[in-house]
Motif scaffolding. Structure first.
Motif, PDB file in Angstrom:
ATOM      1  N   ASN A   1      -1.383  -1.787  -5.370  1.00 40.93           N
ATOM      2  CA  ASN A   1      -0.586  -0.753  -6.020  1.00 40.93           C
ATOM      3  C   ASN A   1      -0.068  -1.251  -7.375  1.00 40.93           C
ATOM      4  OD1 ASN A   1       0.639   1.740  -6.274  1.00 40.93           O
ATOM      5  ND2 ASN A   1       2.514   1.089  -5.253  1.00 40.93           N
TER       6      ASN A   1
ATOM      7  N   ASN B   1      -3.940  -1.397   4.970  1.00 38.99           N
ATOM      8  CA  ASN B   1      -2.577  -1.070   4.549  1.00 38.99           C
ATOM      9  C   ASN B   1      -2.010  -2.173   3.658  1.00 38.99           C
ATOM     10  OD1 ASN B   1      -2.689   1.266   6.104  1.00 38.99           O
ATOM     11  ND2 ASN B   1      -1.600   0.366   7.838  1.00 38.99           N
TER      12      ASN B   1
ATOM     13  N   GLU C   1      -3.702  -1.930   0.303  1.00 38.59           N
ATOM     14  CA  GLU C   1      -3.165  -0.764  -0.404  1.00 38.59           C
ATOM     15  C   GLU C   1      -1.864  -1.139  -1.109  1.00 38.59           C
ATOM     16  OE1 GLU C   1      -3.217   3.682  -0.956  1.00 38.59           O
ATOM     17  OE2 GLU C   1      -4.701   2.108  -0.616  1.00 38.59           O
ATOM     18  N   ASP C   2      -1.023  -1.876  -0.423  1.00 40.05           N
ATOM     19  CA  ASP C   2       0.255  -2.304  -0.990  1.00 40.05           C
ATOM     20  C   ASP C   2       0.053  -3.330  -2.104  1.00 40.05           C
ATOM     21  OD1 ASP C   2       3.248  -2.482  -0.889  1.00 40.05           O
ATOM     22  OD2 ASP C   2       2.790  -4.541  -0.313  1.00 40.05           O
ATOM     23  N   GLN C   3      -0.844  -4.293  -1.881  1.00 37.76           N
ATOM     24  CA  GLN C   3      -1.065  -5.364  -2.857  1.00 37.76           C
ATOM     25  C   GLN C   3      -1.706  -4.851  -4.144  1.00 37.76           C
ATOM     26  OE1 GLN C   3      -0.184  -8.819  -2.562  1.00 37.76           O
ATOM     27  NE2 GLN C   3       1.081  -7.822  -1.008  1.00 37.76           N
TER      28      GLN C   3
END
Length: 201
Positions: A141, A134, A137-139
């Motif tokens: 984006n 997770n 996924e954020d980093q």
């Protein structure tokens, strides 16, 4: 140089980097169970730790530990940009990523290979790993690579250890940004060449 490797292990990371840099090297396969090299030597005399990767230099020195190996290789051809210049803030950020990958993704995934662990224990480790996914996924984006728009040795390492998900029935499609990131790296010619070489040896 000689790279001692075993298929489906973290030695794929320096293998990719060697090919990205177009450096001359010899691949030497190691049997992880017997600790024998393909040419019959005792791998423990090369790396007493007993695991790949190990990089034997032309002067006979042997370097171990993937994050150290890939940085050493990147600095041999610094103009290729696989690692920011030593001493810069960007290099420290790269080292931050390498440490995160080795402690959280590599070590966290490796535990799942242990067939003696009860399923309930593996479930705990999987959930922790998913929290790290997770975060990734954020980093990632809005970025192509961990360091932004430029492929680095950290990407070679992350691609390698995330590739183990197939052994644990973990489908990265649940993390679409991470899945697209993996597909992009998989398509790189040097990555394809490394995978073919290890599959055919």
């Amino acid at each position: 140089m000689r790279l001692y490797y075993a298929p489906d292990t973290c030695s794929l990371s320096p293998h990719i980097v060697l090919r990205e840099l177009e450096l001359e090297f010899e691949l030497v396969k190691v049997d992880n169970r017997s600790k024998r090299t393909a040419d019959g030597r005792d791998f423990l005399t090369i790396n007493p730790k007993g695991y790949v990767a190990a990089l034997e230099l032309d002067d006979g020195e042997v370097l171990t530990e993937g994050p150290a190996i890939v940085q050493y290789l990147a600095d041999l051809k610094a103009e290729n940009g696989l690692a920011p210049r030593a001493g810069t803030w960007e290099r420290v950020r790269l080292q931050e990523w390498l440490n995160f990958i080795t402690s959280e993704i590599h070590a966290g995934s490796a535990l799942l290979f242990n067939s003696s662990l009860p399923d309930e224990v593996k479930s705990i480790y999987r959930e922790k790993l998913f929290r790290r996914f997770n975060f990734l996924e954020d980093q990632l984006n809005g970025k192509t690579y961990l360091m932004g728009s430029v492929f680095s040795v950290a990407d070679a390492y992350l691609f390698t250890v995330l590739g183990w998900c197939k052994f644990f029935a973990i489908d990265l499609q649940g993390w679409p940004v991470l899945s697209a990131y993996m597909a992009g790296i998989h398509a790189r010619p040097a990555v394809q060449a490394a995978l073919r070489a290890e599959a055919s040896d």
